[in-house]
Design a protein around this motif. Structure first.
Motif, PDB file in Angstrom:
ATOM      1  N   SER A 162      53.597  38.432  50.006  1.00 43.74           N
ATOM      2  CA  SER A 162      52.200  38.227  49.282  1.00 43.74           C
ATOM      3  C   SER A 162      51.637  39.306  48.815  1.00 43.74           C
ATOM      4  CB  SER A 162      51.192  37.503  50.533  1.00 43.74           C
ATOM      5  OG  SER A 162      50.995  38.435  51.466  1.00 43.74           O
ATOM      6  N   SER A 163      50.519  39.391  48.070  1.00 46.52           N
ATOM      7  CA  SER A 163      49.973  40.565  47.598  1.00 46.52           C
ATOM      8  C   SER A 163      48.296  40.539  47.784  1.00 46.52           C
ATOM      9  CB  SER A 163      50.102  40.330  45.884  1.00 46.52           C
ATOM     10  OG  SER A 163      51.361  40.411  45.371  1.00 46.52           O
ATOM     11  N   LEU A 164      47.985  41.995  47.457  1.00 49.33           N
ATOM     12  CA  LEU A 164      46.523  42.456  47.351  1.00 49.33           C
ATOM     13  C   LEU A 164      46.260  42.451  45.922  1.00 49.33           C
ATOM     14  CD1 LEU A 164      45.991  44.787  50.334  1.00 49.33           C
ATOM     15  CD2 LEU A 164      45.087  42.476  50.148  1.00 49.33           C
ATOM     16  N   LEU A 165      45.075  41.877  45.743  1.00 51.69           N
ATOM     17  CA  LEU A 165      44.578  41.981  44.118  1.00 51.69           C
ATOM     18  C   LEU A 165      43.527  42.891  44.154  1.00 51.69           C
ATOM     19  CD1 LEU A 165      44.995  41.227  40.950  1.00 51.69           C
ATOM     20  CD2 LEU A 165      43.414  39.186  41.685  1.00 51.69           C
ATOM     21  N   PHE A 166      43.482  43.863  43.548  1.00 53.10           N
ATOM     22  CA  PHE A 166      42.273  44.857  43.576  1.00 53.10           C
ATOM     23  C   PHE A 166      41.964  44.747  42.117  1.00 53.10           C
ATOM     24  CE2 PHE A 166      45.264  46.758  46.567  1.00 53.10           C
ATOM     25  CZ  PHE A 166      44.401  47.463  47.408  1.00 53.10           C
ATOM     26  N   ILE A 167      40.459  44.491  42.047  1.00 47.25           N
ATOM     27  CA  ILE A 167      39.704  44.385  40.600  1.00 47.25           C
ATOM     28  C   ILE A 167      38.425  45.218  40.698  1.00 47.25           C
ATOM     29  CG2 ILE A 167      38.680  42.514  39.100  1.00 47.25           C
ATOM     30  CD1 ILE A 167      40.380  40.389  40.793  1.00 47.25           C
ATOM     31  N   TYR A 168      38.124  45.874  39.509  1.00 47.65           N
ATOM     32  CA  TYR A 168      36.881  46.348  39.426  1.00 47.65           C
ATOM     33  C   TYR A 168      36.635  46.131  37.653  1.00 47.65           C
ATOM     34  CZ  TYR A 168      38.853  50.819  37.781  1.00 47.65           C
ATOM     35  OH  TYR A 168      39.749  51.809  36.969  1.00 47.65           O
ATOM     36  N   ASP A 169      35.142  46.541  37.456  1.00 46.04           N
ATOM     37  CA  ASP A 169      34.998  46.248  35.914  1.00 46.04           C
ATOM     38  C   ASP A 169      34.451  47.709  35.717  1.00 46.04           C
ATOM     39  OD1 ASP A 169      33.824  45.680  33.468  1.00 46.04           O
ATOM     40  OD2 ASP A 169      31.817  45.302  34.306  1.00 46.04           O
ATOM     41  N   ALA A 170      35.181  48.141  34.224  1.00 44.50           N
ATOM     42  CA  ALA A 170      35.224  49.562  33.976  1.00 44.50           C
ATOM     43  C   ALA A 170      34.077  50.029  33.521  1.00 44.50           C
ATOM     44  CB  ALA A 170      36.261  49.777  32.626  1.00 44.50           C
ATOM     45  N   PHE A 171      32.991  49.066  33.298  1.00 50.83           N
ATOM     46  CA  PHE A 171      31.646  49.434  32.835  1.00 50.83           C
ATOM     47  C   PHE A 171      30.504  49.234  33.793  1.00 50.83           C
ATOM     48  CE2 PHE A 171      33.964  49.404  28.941  1.00 50.83           C
ATOM     49  CZ  PHE A 171      33.456  50.335  28.150  1.00 50.83           C
ATOM     50  N   SER A 172      30.988  49.023  35.045  1.00 51.01           N
ATOM     51  CA  SER A 172      29.971  48.836  36.241  1.00 51.01           C
ATOM     52  C   SER A 172      30.439  49.031  37.622  1.00 51.01           C
ATOM     53  CB  SER A 172      29.334  47.157  36.326  1.00 51.01           C
ATOM     54  OG  SER A 172      30.320  46.529  36.750  1.00 51.01           O
TER      55      SER A 172
END
Length: 275
Positions: free
Chosen positions: A220-230
């Motif tokens: 399984s995986s960990l999904l890392f997410i962020y917004d480049a402008f916030s």
């Protein structure tokens, strides 16, 4: 309906749906895992770390090509309850889930395969040996994680940078920090605020996982997410085709917590370097 714009891992195509949702091809085994987590109160603390789910529908490729948006919206209002996922089908089963990048101007994503074990309990001998060799030849064995893919927006160049699974497999133990360092650098600075968010989330995840002795998240995986402008960010567990909830304590360890510990250490190191 179209292919999701920001998919960085996984073999099947994830589709974008109306109402800020995604449809992911799901196996019988993964569906049952989601159903268990969703309907067993024992796993309530774990649920915030999984994507929000809405049910599933079965469709052939032909159905998806000819279906109209209006018809699709009606179908999505009548999703089958996830508890019924044990009913097998000859068509593709699509699992409807939240779109974690919804509302982000430039989403940045990183898929990290977790654990020191790349094979499942049901794998045959030859397949098992092949996966063990692959695991030991990558960062999975010494570090408990391996990059599957990443894309991050570079403010200096104005374009996305990407890394693929082949690059992830090629990394050595000494290079294991590179994915996080690349992912958190936007071309102008290191996103220490996002690093701190991920650190806090991983520490909470570690505490939750320590409550369970029978959970195994093979491949399984960990999904890392962020917004480049916030400062918007998220972290979720994904891909549960080979996951189990009832492994006897002390048997067939997946090395998941080992990988989480190492990611925590790397993030703490990056934060300390940028104080």
């Amino acid at each position: 309906m179209s292919k999701a714009k920001h998919q960085v891992g996984g073999r099947g195509n994830i589709l974008e749906l109306p109402s800020s949702k995604l449809a992911k091809p799901i196996s019988y085994e993964e569906g049952n895992f989601y159903a268990t987590i969703k309907h067993n109160e024992k796993y309530t603390p774990l649920r915030p770390f999984l994507p929000r789910t809405y049910g599933f529908f079965d469709a052939s490729d032909y159905d998806l090509k000819r279906i109209r948006t209006k018809e699709l919206k009606v179908m999505l209002e009548k999703l089958s309850n996830l508890a019924l996922v044990e009913q097998k089908t000859n068509n593709t089963r699509y699992f409807v889930m939240e779109n974690l990048t919804q509302g982000m101007r430039k989403p940045c994503l990183m898929d990290i395969k977790m654990g020191r074990r790349c094979h499942d309990l049901i794998d045959g001998y030859e397949k098992k040996i092949k996966k063990i060799k692959k695991c030991k030849a990558s960062t999975s064995w010494p570090c408990g994680f391996r990059l599957i893919g990443l894309k991050k927006f570079n403010h200096k160049t104005g374009v996305y940078e990407r890394r693929d699974p082949e690059w992830g497999v090629s990394l050595t133990e000494e290079q294991s920090e590179e994915p996080l360092r690349i992912f958190l650098n936007n071309g102008l600075k290191n996103r220490v605020d996002i690093a701190q968010f991920f650190l806090d989330k991983l520490q909470k995840l570690r505490s939750v996982l320590r409550q369970y002795t029978g959970l195994r998240f093979y491949t399984s995986s960990l999904l890392f997410i962020y917004d480049a402008f916030s400062n918007r960010a998220n972290l979720k567990l994904i891909d549960f085709t080979h996951s189990h909830v009832d492994i006897p304590q002390g048997q067939d360890d997946d090395g998941y917590l080992f990988g989480v510990e190492n990611l925590i250490q790397i993030l703490q190191k990056i934060i300390n370097e940028n104080k």
